[in-house]
Enzyme design. Structure first.
Site, mmCIF file in Angstrom:
data_model
loop_
_atom_site.group_PDB
_atom_site.id
_atom_site.type_symbol
_atom_site.label_atom_id
_atom_site.label_comp_id
_atom_site.label_asym_id
_atom_site.label_seq_id
_atom_site.Cartn_x
_atom_site.Cartn_y
_atom_site.Cartn_z
ATOM 1 C CB SER A 255 -0.856 0.009 1.260
ATOM 2 O OG SER A 255 -1.472 1.265 1.417
ATOM 3 C CE1 TYR B 133 -3.962 -2.444 5.211
ATOM 4 C CE2 TYR B 133 -3.358 -0.145 4.877
ATOM 5 C CZ TYR B 133 -3.761 -1.365 4.365
ATOM 6 O OH TYR B 133 -3.957 -1.495 3.011
HETATM 7 P P1 NAP Z 1 -11.867 -5.599 -1.046
HETATM 8 O O1 NAP Z 1 -12.406 -5.059 -2.313
HETATM 9 O O2 NAP Z 1 -12.623 -5.324 0.210
HETATM 10 O O3 NAP Z 1 -11.715 -7.187 -1.238
HETATM 11 C C1 NAP Z 1 -11.233 -7.990 -0.218
HETATM 12 C C2 NAP Z 1 -11.222 -9.450 -0.668
HETATM 13 O O4 NAP Z 1 -10.538 -10.190 0.314
HETATM 14 C C3 NAP Z 1 -12.596 -10.087 -0.797
HETATM 15 O O5 NAP Z 1 -12.582 -10.956 -1.906
HETATM 16 C C4 NAP Z 1 -12.766 -10.857 0.513
HETATM 17 O O6 NAP Z 1 -13.686 -11.927 0.304
HETATM 18 C C5 NAP Z 1 -11.323 -11.305 0.740
HETATM 19 N N1 NAP Z 1 -10.894 -11.547 2.114
HETATM 20 C C6 NAP Z 1 -11.060 -10.739 3.184
HETATM 21 N N2 NAP Z 1 -10.465 -11.266 4.270
HETATM 22 C C7 NAP Z 1 -9.886 -12.443 3.870
HETATM 23 C C8 NAP Z 1 -9.133 -13.437 4.535
HETATM 24 N N3 NAP Z 1 -8.835 -13.363 5.843
HETATM 25 N N4 NAP Z 1 -8.705 -14.509 3.816
HETATM 26 C C9 NAP Z 1 -8.997 -14.608 2.503
HETATM 27 N N5 NAP Z 1 -9.704 -13.695 1.818
HETATM 28 C C10 NAP Z 1 -10.158 -12.610 2.503
HETATM 29 O O7 NAP Z 1 -10.362 -5.111 -0.764
HETATM 30 P P2 NAP Z 1 -9.291 -4.379 -1.703
HETATM 31 O O8 NAP Z 1 -9.399 -2.921 -1.493
HETATM 32 O O9 NAP Z 1 -9.333 -4.940 -3.068
HETATM 33 O O10 NAP Z 1 -7.928 -4.802 -0.984
HETATM 34 C C11 NAP Z 1 -7.050 -5.774 -1.503
HETATM 35 C C12 NAP Z 1 -5.629 -5.471 -1.084
HETATM 36 O O11 NAP Z 1 -5.259 -4.185 -1.558
HETATM 37 C C13 NAP Z 1 -5.347 -5.471 0.419
HETATM 38 O O12 NAP Z 1 -4.104 -6.074 0.652
HETATM 39 C C14 NAP Z 1 -5.257 -3.985 0.758
HETATM 40 O O13 NAP Z 1 -4.437 -3.751 1.881
HETATM 41 C C15 NAP Z 1 -4.622 -3.465 -0.520
HETATM 42 N N6 NAP Z 1 -4.798 -2.018 -0.707
HETATM 43 C C16 NAP Z 1 -6.017 -1.505 -1.006
HETATM 44 C C17 NAP Z 1 -6.143 -0.124 -1.199
HETATM 45 C C18 NAP Z 1 -7.456 0.518 -1.544
HETATM 46 O O14 NAP Z 1 -7.506 1.767 -1.568
HETATM 47 N N7 NAP Z 1 -8.503 -0.243 -1.815
HETATM 48 C C19 NAP Z 1 -5.024 0.705 -1.075
HETATM 49 C C20 NAP Z 1 -3.804 0.138 -0.759
HETATM 50 C C21 NAP Z 1 -3.695 -1.241 -0.598
HETATM 51 P P3 NAP Z 1 -14.446 -12.695 1.531
HETATM 52 O O15 NAP Z 1 -15.242 -11.652 2.257
HETATM 53 O O16 NAP Z 1 -15.296 -13.738 0.837
HETATM 54 O O17 NAP Z 1 -13.354 -13.307 2.351
#
Ligand code: NAP
Length: 255
Positions: free
Chosen positions: A147, A160
């Protein structure tokens, strides 16, 4: 996204993407699949896995789904075993799962919360790679999803951010341990409106504030993150290992 927009850099390759039933993980799986990979997707809930596999197959992507809460050792093993049983090898692993369970300052964060952050955001990726490593093909590629908060952990999500900083170090360490057989790189996303980061679009004012923190004056998309991940995972990046690409529309991260 249209399949015909992309090349076929992953023809014959097998890719595992964790936490991939929605958001950034789903878009990464979709992009690798559009480019010819057989993709193995997973998350905690069977229903979400089934729906995501259905969406990918409907787009002509070869996809396998497995329920895998990354903290569950048996489910991690199943994920690897099912992949190898069906496809015989692993070429790409994208480690995308993370939690952000606290808004407290670090010194006011409970021990159980600190443990959870270390466990989900760092430790389980190492354990999954321990299970995957005997099956990684020569020329394989690992991509961590960190991130922009890795570079300056923001107030309200500082711990985090620190776990995401650790992934930059883990990328370097594993890149040297796994060379020359496997490359290890990292993507650091900026602000992407997803379920995980729903605060970004909690109001029009907040959205504008976040957009104005970028040079390009827009939020990132899950497809932006998928494009960078696919590049690092592909042979186009065959001379790149141990590196992190910041995909943040110019939001300041480092010199
Ligand atoms: P998201 O849209 O909320 O999706 C999260 C996914 O993870 C879902 O498919 C969820 O499905 C699954 N999940 C949650 N907890 C889990 C667990 N313990 N084991 C396995 N699967 C799990 O999230 P996102 O924003 O795409 O984030 C993905 C990554 O990007 C993360 O590492 C986050 O730190 C990083 N990131 C995001 C942003 C941002 O702005 N969005 C910025 C920087 C970094 P289920 O509910 O079915 O488990």
């Amino acid at each position: 996204m249209e399949k015909s927009m992309f090349g076929r850099r992953f023809e014959g390759k097998v890719a595992i993407v964790t936490a991939s039933t929605q958001g950034i993980g789903f878009s990464i799986a979709q992009r690798l699949g559009f480019e010819g990979a057989s993709v193995v997707i997973s998350s905690r809930k069977q229903k979400n896995v089934d729906e995501a596999v259905g969406k990918l197959k409907a787009q002509g992507i070869e996809a396998l789904g497995s329920v895998c809460h990354v903290s569950n050792a048996q489910q991690r093993k199943n994920l690897i075993e099912q992949t190898v049983q069906k496809y015989g090898k692993i070429d790409v692993v994208v480690l995308n799962a993370a939690v952000n369970p606290s808004v407290n300052p670090i010194l006011q964060t409970k021990e159980s919360t600190l443990d959870k952050l270390w466990e989900v955001n760092i430790k389980t990726s190492i354990l999954l790679l321990q299970d995957a490593s005997p099956h990684l093909s020569k020329g394989s590629s690992i991509v961590f999803i960190s991130s922009i908060s890795a570079f300056q952990p923001p107030p309200g999500m500082a711990m985090y951010g620190v776990t995401k900083t650790a992934l930059l170090g883990l990328t370097k360490a594993l890149a040297s341990e796994l060379a020359p057989h496997t490359r290890v790189n990292c993507v650091a996303p900026g602000f992407v409106p997803t379920h995980f980061a729903s605060y970004i679009t909690s109001s029009e004012a907040k959205r504008r504030e976040m957009e104005n923190m970028t040079s390009l004056k827009r939020l990132g998309t899950t497809q932006d993150m998928a494009a960078a991940t696919a590049f690092l995972a592909s042979d186009d990046a065959s001379y790149i290992t141990g590196e992190t690409i910041v995909v943040s529309g110019g939001t300041p991260s480092r010199l």
